[in-house]
Design a protein around this motif. Structure first.
Motif, PDB file in Angstrom:
ATOM      1  N   ASP A 229       5.833  -3.903   2.213  1.00 13.31           N
ATOM      2  CA  ASP A 229       5.029  -5.072   1.847  1.00 13.31           C
ATOM      3  C   ASP A 229       4.625  -5.000   0.377  1.00 13.31           C
ATOM      4  N   ASP A 230       4.351  -6.158  -0.198  1.00 13.86           N
ATOM      5  CA  ASP A 230       3.799  -6.211  -1.549  1.00 13.86           C
ATOM      6  C   ASP A 230       2.404  -5.611  -1.520  1.00 13.86           C
ATOM      7  N   ILE A 231       1.950  -5.109  -2.661  1.00 15.52           N
ATOM      8  CA  ILE A 231       0.577  -4.617  -2.749  1.00 15.52           C
ATOM      9  C   ILE A 231      -0.134  -5.324  -3.897  1.00 15.52           C
ATOM     10  N   ASN A 232      -1.443  -5.462  -3.755  1.00 15.53           N
ATOM     11  CA  ASN A 232      -2.294  -6.020  -4.795  1.00 15.53           C
ATOM     12  C   ASN A 232      -3.134  -4.885  -5.372  1.00 15.53           C
ATOM     13  N   VAL A 233      -2.992  -4.658  -6.663  1.00 10.45           N
ATOM     14  CA  VAL A 233      -3.738  -3.583  -7.318  1.00 10.45           C
ATOM     15  C   VAL A 233      -5.145  -4.082  -7.618  1.00 10.45           C
ATOM     16  N   ASN A 234      -6.141  -3.381  -7.082  1.00  7.82           N
ATOM     17  CA  ASN A 234      -7.533  -3.744  -7.302  1.00  7.82           C
ATOM     18  C   ASN A 234      -8.149  -2.980  -8.471  1.00  7.82           C
ATOM     19  N   GLU A 235      -7.705  -1.737  -8.641  1.00  9.40           N
ATOM     20  CA  GLU A 235      -8.270  -0.895  -9.705  1.00  9.40           C
ATOM     21  C   GLU A 235      -7.291   0.229 -10.020  1.00  9.40           C
ATOM     22  N   LEU A 236      -7.204   0.554 -11.299  1.00  4.19           N
ATOM     23  CA  LEU A 236      -6.387   1.678 -11.735  1.00  4.19           C
ATOM     24  C   LEU A 236      -7.142   2.369 -12.846  1.00  4.19           C
ATOM     25  N   GLN A 237      -7.358   3.680 -12.696  1.00  4.90           N
ATOM     26  CA  GLN A 237      -8.128   4.394 -13.715  1.00  4.90           C
ATOM     27  C   GLN A 237      -7.686   5.837 -13.843  1.00  4.90           C
ATOM     28  N   LEU A 238      -8.020   6.398 -14.965  1.00  7.72           N
ATOM     29  CA  LEU A 238      -7.887   7.832 -15.161  1.00  7.72           C
ATOM     30  C   LEU A 238      -9.255   8.412 -14.885  1.00  7.72           C
ATOM     31  N   SER A 239      -9.406   9.075 -13.764  1.00  8.11           N
ATOM     32  CA  SER A 239     -10.700   9.596 -13.343  1.00  8.11           C
ATOM     33  C   SER A 239     -11.255  10.610 -14.327  1.00  8.11           C
ATOM     34  N   GLY A 240     -12.561  10.572 -14.465  1.00  5.83           N
ATOM     35  CA  GLY A 240     -13.237  11.504 -15.347  1.00  5.83           C
ATOM     36  C   GLY A 240     -13.200  11.071 -16.800  1.00  5.83           C
ATOM     37  N   ARG A 241     -12.622   9.939 -17.074  1.00  3.33           N
ATOM     38  CA  ARG A 241     -12.546   9.428 -18.439  1.00  3.33           C
ATOM     39  C   ARG A 241     -13.257   8.078 -18.463  1.00  3.33           C
ATOM     40  N   GLU A 242     -14.547   8.074 -18.764  1.00  4.63           N
ATOM     41  CA  GLU A 242     -15.329   6.844 -18.756  1.00  4.63           C
ATOM     42  C   GLU A 242     -14.838   5.858 -19.810  1.00  4.63           C
ATOM     43  N   GLU A 243     -14.212   6.386 -20.876  1.00  2.00           N
ATOM     44  CA  GLU A 243     -13.775   5.506 -21.944  1.00  2.00           C
ATOM     45  C   GLU A 243     -12.403   4.876 -21.681  1.00  2.00           C
ATOM     46  N   CYS A 244     -11.836   5.078 -20.505  1.00  2.00           N
ATOM     47  CA  CYS A 244     -10.542   4.489 -20.146  1.00  2.00           C
ATOM     48  C   CYS A 244     -10.745   3.319 -19.189  1.00  2.00           C
TER      49      CYS A 244
ATOM     50  N   GLN B 253      -4.553  15.793 -28.967  1.00  2.00           N
ATOM     51  CA  GLN B 253      -5.231  16.138 -27.715  1.00  2.00           C
ATOM     52  C   GLN B 253      -4.218  16.309 -26.584  1.00  2.00           C
ATOM     53  N   ASN B 254      -4.358  17.370 -25.801  1.00  2.00           N
ATOM     54  CA  ASN B 254      -3.585  17.546 -24.576  1.00  2.00           C
ATOM     55  C   ASN B 254      -4.351  16.869 -23.456  1.00  2.00           C
ATOM     56  N   ILE B 255      -3.626  16.142 -22.601  1.00  2.00           N
ATOM     57  CA  ILE B 255      -4.278  15.342 -21.574  1.00  2.00           C
ATOM     58  C   ILE B 255      -3.783  15.759 -20.206  1.00  2.00           C
ATOM     59  N   ARG B 256      -4.723  15.997 -19.321  1.00  2.00           N
ATOM     60  CA  ARG B 256      -4.444  16.252 -17.900  1.00  2.00           C
ATOM     61  C   ARG B 256      -5.532  15.505 -17.147  1.00  2.00           C
ATOM     62  N   SER B 257      -5.158  14.382 -16.554  1.00  2.00           N
ATOM     63  CA  SER B 257      -6.165  13.530 -15.948  1.00  2.00           C
ATOM     64  C   SER B 257      -5.709  13.054 -14.576  1.00  2.00           C
ATOM     65  N   THR B 258      -6.657  12.855 -13.690  1.00  2.00           N
ATOM     66  CA  THR B 258      -6.378  12.322 -12.368  1.00  2.00           C
ATOM     67  C   THR B 258      -6.196  10.813 -12.457  1.00  2.00           C
ATOM     68  N   VAL B 259      -5.124  10.319 -11.852  1.00  2.00           N
ATOM     69  CA  VAL B 259      -4.864   8.881 -11.774  1.00  2.00           C
ATOM     70  C   VAL B 259      -5.311   8.424 -10.391  1.00  2.00           C
ATOM     71  N   GLU B 260      -6.048   7.329 -10.346  1.00  2.00           N
ATOM     72  CA  GLU B 260      -6.489   6.787  -9.057  1.00  2.00           C
ATOM     73  C   GLU B 260      -6.217   5.291  -9.021  1.00  2.00           C
ATOM     74  N   MET B 261      -5.448   4.864  -8.018  1.00  2.00           N
ATOM     75  CA  MET B 261      -5.151   3.447  -7.841  1.00  2.00           C
ATOM     76  C   MET B 261      -5.696   2.981  -6.505  1.00  2.00           C
ATOM     77  N   ARG B 262      -6.517   1.948  -6.551  1.00  2.00           N
ATOM     78  CA  ARG B 262      -7.022   1.306  -5.335  1.00  2.00           C
ATOM     79  C   ARG B 262      -6.225   0.022  -5.151  1.00  2.00           C
ATOM     80  N   TYR B 263      -5.693  -0.145  -3.939  1.00  2.00           N
ATOM     81  CA  TYR B 263      -4.826  -1.291  -3.686  1.00  2.00           C
ATOM     82  C   TYR B 263      -4.974  -1.757  -2.247  1.00  2.00           C
TER      83      TYR B 263
END
Length: 131
Positions: free
Chosen positions: A53-68, A98-108
């Motif tokens: 099925d198609d999905i609708n993305v509600n939110e996508l963020q890099l967790s722990g990064r308030e400035e993203c 900067q080296n980046i290691r961040s959690t990606v979180e997608m709510r759909y």
């Protein structure tokens, strides 16, 4: 044999140490590609929907990064069709070098699912903003 074991232990022979950018997400979504833009500090993620099925993305963020925050391709169309992909850009305030290691979180939510039924897919984005 000893040298091989020693190099493996200290990380010299780990393939991930040679990959500059990589992204992983939990099924049924897959991160096909990630790019860290040195000039803007933005992160581009190419997300593949392997559901029927198609999905609708509600939110996508890099967790722990308030400035993203997410810049959706079109605010009125956040749909990833079945067995297809879409590229998302997350506006961040990363600094060059900067080296980046961040959690990606997608709510759909899946198309046709009851309102309010939301799923979460988590993963990790790793990269470097080396010039």
């Amino acid at each position: 044999f000893f040298f091989f074991a020693a190099f493996t232990f200290i990380g010299v022979l780990k393939p991930e140490t040679f990959v500059t950018e990589r992204c992983l997400m939990s099924p049924p979504l897959f991160c096909e590609d990630v790019h860290f833009d040195v000039l803007t500090g933005d992160v581009s993620l190419r997300i593949h929907n392997s559901l029927r099925d198609d999905i609708n993305v509600n939110e996508l963020q890099l967790s722990g990064r308030e400035e993203c925050y997410i810049l959706l391709p079109n605010p009125n169309d956040n749909t990833i069709p079945s067995d297809s992909y879409k590229e998302f850009v997350i506006d961040c305030d990363f600094t060059p070098g900067q080296n980046i290691r961040s959690t990606v979180e997608m709510r759909y939510s899946e198309a046709g699912s009851p309102e309010g039924l939301e799923r979460v897919s988590r993963g990790e984005a790793i990269g470097s903003l080396s010039a």
